[in-house]
Design a protein around this motif. Structure first.
Motif, PDB file in Angstrom:
ATOM      1  N   VAL A 109      37.842  43.361  47.060  1.00  0.00           N
ATOM      2  CA  VAL A 109      39.463  44.042  46.628  1.00  0.00           C
ATOM      3  C   VAL A 109      38.813  45.497  46.724  1.00  0.00           C
ATOM      4  O   VAL A 109      39.944  46.498  46.585  1.00  0.00           O
ATOM      5  N   GLY A 110      37.735  46.039  46.864  1.00  0.00           N
ATOM      6  CA  GLY A 110      37.528  47.688  47.184  1.00  0.00           C
ATOM      7  C   GLY A 110      37.439  48.220  45.579  1.00  0.00           C
ATOM      8  O   GLY A 110      37.542  47.714  44.690  1.00  0.00           O
ATOM      9  N   LYS A 111      36.785  49.468  45.804  1.00  0.00           N
ATOM     10  CA  LYS A 111      36.218  50.058  44.546  1.00  0.00           C
ATOM     11  C   LYS A 111      37.443  50.295  43.429  1.00  0.00           C
ATOM     12  O   LYS A 111      37.206  50.259  42.289  1.00  0.00           O
ATOM     13  N   GLU A 112      38.498  50.970  44.201  1.00  0.00           N
ATOM     14  CA  GLU A 112      39.619  51.178  43.074  1.00  0.00           C
ATOM     15  C   GLU A 112      39.935  49.973  42.314  1.00  0.00           C
ATOM     16  O   GLU A 112      40.223  50.140  40.944  1.00  0.00           O
ATOM     17  N   LYS A 113      40.387  48.999  42.924  1.00  0.00           N
ATOM     18  CA  LYS A 113      40.884  47.828  42.150  1.00  0.00           C
ATOM     19  C   LYS A 113      40.009  47.235  41.439  1.00  0.00           C
ATOM     20  O   LYS A 113      40.137  47.007  40.187  1.00  0.00           O
ATOM     21  N   TYR A 114      38.573  47.208  41.795  1.00  0.00           N
ATOM     22  CA  TYR A 114      37.601  46.619  40.917  1.00  0.00           C
ATOM     23  C   TYR A 114      37.508  47.540  39.707  1.00  0.00           C
ATOM     24  O   TYR A 114      37.362  47.037  38.795  1.00  0.00           O
ATOM     25  N   MET A 115      37.415  48.763  39.847  1.00  0.00           N
ATOM     26  CA  MET A 115      37.307  49.747  38.669  1.00  0.00           C
ATOM     27  C   MET A 115      38.383  49.532  37.637  1.00  0.00           C
ATOM     28  O   MET A 115      38.280  49.496  36.491  1.00  0.00           O
ATOM     29  N   GLU A 116      39.720  49.273  38.314  1.00  0.00           N
ATOM     30  CA  GLU A 116      40.991  48.947  37.538  1.00  0.00           C
ATOM     31  C   GLU A 116      40.595  47.962  36.580  1.00  0.00           C
ATOM     32  O   GLU A 116      40.960  47.733  35.428  1.00  0.00           O
ATOM     33  N   TRP A 117      40.130  46.819  37.352  1.00  0.00           N
ATOM     34  CA  TRP A 117      40.187  45.621  36.513  1.00  0.00           C
ATOM     35  C   TRP A 117      39.171  45.536  35.633  1.00  0.00           C
ATOM     36  O   TRP A 117      39.266  44.966  34.481  1.00  0.00           O
ATOM     37  N   ARG A 118      38.048  46.279  35.668  1.00  0.00           N
ATOM     38  CA  ARG A 118      37.013  46.444  34.803  1.00  0.00           C
ATOM     39  C   ARG A 118      37.082  47.336  33.810  1.00  0.00           C
ATOM     40  O   ARG A 118      36.780  47.283  32.730  1.00  0.00           O
ATOM     41  N   ARG A 119      37.771  48.542  34.186  1.00  0.00           N
ATOM     42  CA  ARG A 119      37.607  49.499  33.079  1.00  0.00           C
ATOM     43  C   ARG A 119      38.942  50.324  32.808  1.00  0.00           C
ATOM     44  O   ARG A 119      38.798  51.020  31.742  1.00  0.00           O
TER      45      ARG A 119
END
Ligand SMILES: O=C(O)[C@H](O)COP(=O)(O)O
Length: 250
Positions: A109-119
């Motif tokens: 999903v790429g860094k942006e989505k990954y970080m949105e889901w995590r943090r």
């Protein structure tokens, strides 16, 4: 100077087997790794040396939080104290990400989505079709069981526990020192709530495994000063590792 009235110890569980392999865990009932059990022992020693000795233990319904609490009490030779357990102290439900390698999700999903889901405070992972109807949640209104949660949703389901259990117990006996052996998202939610951390800043806060932190509150349950880790140096190093999970560098 404001007078300290209450003291609370918070600790994230020791490394779980899926923390070790960098998999999203959430409500999956994964046990501590050997290293996680060792970390929990260290946590118990830190608490013992601090002289701030818990008189009551609160855990989630997930084994890794119960195991960590038990190991700490064993280190303190206080296995006889009262224990409260609640689903409201469970880790954030990671929805359809549970069981997946963090690095795979990042790639997909790429860094942006990954970080949105995590943090991100309101970042909610893709939901499961069905909630976890496990026997341990049989007394919970099944419509309340999550299928995936943001940190905001965690705070909403966790606050009734703070206001309905934790605070009343302290009001009854202010000398009680509760130890909350819980999860990264519960620690983040509680710190956000008590220390008024902004939605933006909370996304940069990572919680290390098994380094206890101490919070002091005044008579109105407002924090006095900052929260403090009992081993700040290790907390810094370990929190940084958590921040980098999935990126292939620790
Ligand atoms: O549930 C999990 O996977 C971890 O305990 C917390 O993961 P996170 O640091 O990626 O939110």
């Amino acid at each position: 100077m404001t007078e300290a009235k209450y003291t609370i110890i918070l600790v994230r569980h020791g490394q779980s087997q899926w923390n070790r392999s960098d998999k999203f865990c959430g409500w999956k009932d994964v046990h501590l790794s050997t290293e996680g059990a060792r970390q929990a022992e260290y946590s118990g020693r830190l608490i013992r040396e601090s002289g701030i000795i818990p008189t009551v233990l609160h855990t989630s319904r997930l084994t890794r939080s119960c195991q960590t609490g038990n190991i700490i009490l064993e280190q303190l030779n206080r296995q006889y104290i009262d224990i409260y357990r609640s689903w409201r102290l469970n880790e954030r439900h990671y929805g359809a990400l549970q069981g997946r390698f963090k690095s795979d999700v990042l790639k997909e999903v790429g860094k942006e989505k990954y970080m949105e889901w995590r943090r991100a405070y309101e970042g909610c992972p893709p939901l499961l079709e069905e909630a976890d109807h496990d026997d341990r949640y049989k007394d919970v209104d099944q419509s309340e069981l999550p299928r995936g949660e943001s940190l905001k949703m965690v705070l909403e389901r966790f606050l009734p526990y703070v206001n309905g259990v934790l605070i009343p117990l302290l009001e009854k006996d202010p000398s009680e020192i509760p130890l909350l052996s819980v999860h990264g998202s519960i620690v983040r939610a509680l710190l956000k709530h008590w220390f008024s951390i902004s939605d933006e800043d909370i996304s940069g806060l990572n919680i290390p495994n098994a380094i206890p932190l101490v919070i002091t509150l005044d008579k109105n349950f407002r924090p006095i000063g900052e929260y403090r880790y009992l081993d700040p140096q290790s907390a810094y190093v370990e929190a940084n590792k958590v921040a980098h999970q999935g990126f292939g560098q620790t």
